[in-house]
Design a protein around this motif. Sequence first.
Motif: not given
Length: 177
Positions: A88-91, A112-117
């Motif tokens: 498992r991972a988060e990014g 400008g955005s961020r993906s919280l994955d």
Amino acid sequence: MGIRQADLNELAARDALRRLVTAYSRAVDRRDFKLLRSLYHDEAFEEHGDMFTGGPDEYMAFVEKALSSYAATAHYVVNTSFEIERDRAEGEVYKINYHRTHGPDAHEVITGSRSLDRYRRDDGEWRFLGRSITLDWSTRRAVDADAYRDFAAGSPPGRPGPDDLSYQVLTLFGRHG
């Protein structure tokens, strides 16, 4: 003293996750929905605020419809931070996103955005398990058509879909299943 196997495993996982998030950009910008869908687990979900929340199949339909409004898009991954725990991972993935509309009154939207994955590795392959998008900034301006004619000494324009130059030049990129 050699490199520990645990360190090699972490480096390999980080590389695979970077490749996954950049494959997302390629799939969206080239309108390669087969590739895009392959990046998700079946039970994954996408959250784009009030615009969309749902599973990967519904997201494919949403993205295809949304992208039809744009003559060109370019999604650039600029920073990545990953936390990995076994399979498992988060990014947190920082992106700059470019969208150009069609027509004589075309405009450009740059964000400008961020993906919280959230990611999961099954059988050695990392895929998206969940993505939540947050917008940090946005700008909109009219398209300067002359800039596209004057810049890059006549380089062919990038195109969505299989007419893009990358499909003619990069033969290994088409081997995604």
